[in-house]
Design an enzyme around this catalytic site. Sequence first.
Site, mmCIF file in Angstrom:
data_model
loop_
_atom_site.group_PDB
_atom_site.id
_atom_site.type_symbol
_atom_site.label_atom_id
_atom_site.label_comp_id
_atom_site.label_asym_id
_atom_site.label_seq_id
_atom_site.Cartn_x
_atom_site.Cartn_y
_atom_site.Cartn_z
ATOM 1 N N GLU A 170 0.924 -1.187 -0.064
ATOM 2 C CA GLU A 170 0.068 -0.094 0.114
ATOM 3 C C GLU A 170 0.860 1.317 0.108
ATOM 4 O O GLU A 170 1.774 1.388 0.853
ATOM 5 C CB GLU A 170 -1.015 -0.007 1.243
ATOM 6 N N CYS A 171 0.653 1.984 -0.872
ATOM 7 C CA CYS A 171 1.244 3.496 -0.841
ATOM 8 C C CYS A 171 2.610 3.512 -0.882
ATOM 9 O O CYS A 171 3.679 3.347 -1.670
ATOM 10 C CB CYS A 171 0.688 4.414 0.072
ATOM 11 N N GLY A 172 3.249 3.591 0.310
ATOM 12 C CA GLY A 172 4.924 3.542 0.575
ATOM 13 C C GLY A 172 5.356 2.294 0.009
ATOM 14 O O GLY A 172 6.401 2.305 -0.566
ATOM 15 N N LEU B 272 4.219 0.563 -2.431
ATOM 16 C CA LEU B 272 4.372 0.601 -3.917
ATOM 17 C C LEU B 272 5.386 1.250 -4.266
ATOM 18 O O LEU B 272 6.263 1.062 -5.357
ATOM 19 C CB LEU B 272 3.065 1.241 -4.429
ATOM 20 N N SER C 207 -0.729 -0.828 -4.482
ATOM 21 C CA SER C 207 -1.643 0.218 -4.939
ATOM 22 C C SER C 207 -1.623 1.619 -4.064
ATOM 23 O O SER C 207 -0.814 1.359 -2.767
ATOM 24 C CB SER C 207 -3.168 -0.074 -4.730
#
Length: 475
Positions: free
Chosen positions: A334-336, A338, A435
């Site tokens: 998730e986020c970081g 990715l 994502s």
Amino acid sequence: MERSCFPRFLLAGLRGGSGKTLVSLGLGRVLTEKGYKIKAFKKGPDYIDAKWLSLAVGSEASNLDPFLFPKNKVKDLFFSFRDDFDLALVEGNRGLFDGKDIYGSFSTAELAKLLGIPVILVVDCTKITRTMAAIVLGINSFEPNLNLAGVILNRTAGPRHRKILRDSIEYYTDVPVLGILPKLKTNPIPERHMGLISDQEYNQEVGKIFQTLSKVCKDNLDIERIINIAQEVPLFHKIKVPLFNRINKDEVCIGIVKDSAFWFYYEENFKALEAAGAKLKFLSLLDDSPWPEIDALYIGGGFPETLALQLENNRFKRQLLNNLANSGLPIYAECGGLMFLSRSITFHENTYQMANVFPIDIGVQKKPKGHGYVEGEINLKNPFFPKGYKLLGHEFHYSYCLNERIELDFALNLARGVGVCSGKDGIIYKNVFASYTHIHALGNPKWARNFVLAAKQYQLYKQSNTLPAPKIIAS
């Protein structure tokens, strides 16, 4: 023995930046020092404020959000702590009535009414006097069934300013003034992109911050009256079913990257994975210590950009992640996470090499690229969500993909949200799903079960010596 009620109060503001977070931290620390066992909650999707609340009260804070998971689950989660804690402190988000639409859907006020929580309003009194009475009067009458139990006047200038504020509110309204706070010369916790600076960067100064906030609250707030407000609440909600249905299956080992660069997680996500049959191992991408044998990996969000040089210099872990992804290990990022799986991160005009699982490069800008709730549908087979699944989550990122025209396999079409590019999110590579969307397990009940099933399939592939593993598909 079960209590007949769960003492509780909620701190709200007129807007973001009103000072409610510092008041929440100070009050949480004061009540803890008085011997109360406090359960802290943060309304809405927020990792940083929740972490500071955890430090203030000495136990993990939880997030409450009627958008991210159903209202009955919001109630179940909140009241599941009633027998283990003396009092609940809830910090709201944004303005009290601010929600998804003009009706205030999913607002702090809606949450307060859902859980029967008295609201204490923290208001910024900079350059305002009698007008504040009109604001408080309007707040008190704006929505029915809201229990506005008191107001805390923040950032006041001096004795004359404080007197006219108090006198005006007490004359024109029946809302009690629970305290008047002076304007602090310096913010004990400075802010930068994404809000307050994380505690990970404060080290030994954290204790001094709470000492300062505790003293300010003790000197200026009516603590006993606030405690009385918390205790005058309705009976608790009866929980009909467990939060998570425990599955007694052979354990798999899921690695969780949790260090100073990656620490944006909801505690309930861990509990959901454990209930589904996983044993969790907490790992780091910042040191070169070897990892144990794992069957799947979860990389949450955080601040990889601020520790990008340290991540780049750790060639061993970068190569390890690349090898694990190519071996078919189920990886959920998730986020970081990715960002770390990308080819590079450019931050403050410097470019740092990452794990190179995806052929994309990430930049970081000064303004949010994606910020808010996310709604989407899974349109590509993957290990974690079945095709056609309606996914709810949130995003908050200043980073973005520098090479949006590159061909990638996206599993998530967004009806609401930005994602990686043009409403596309959830990059797929082998058994990796990455994502910008963060999810909460209570709002996406299939996620933990499929995560564990994917780990089990990978475990079986390893035992049969048929690696690399084939693509794992969620049902």
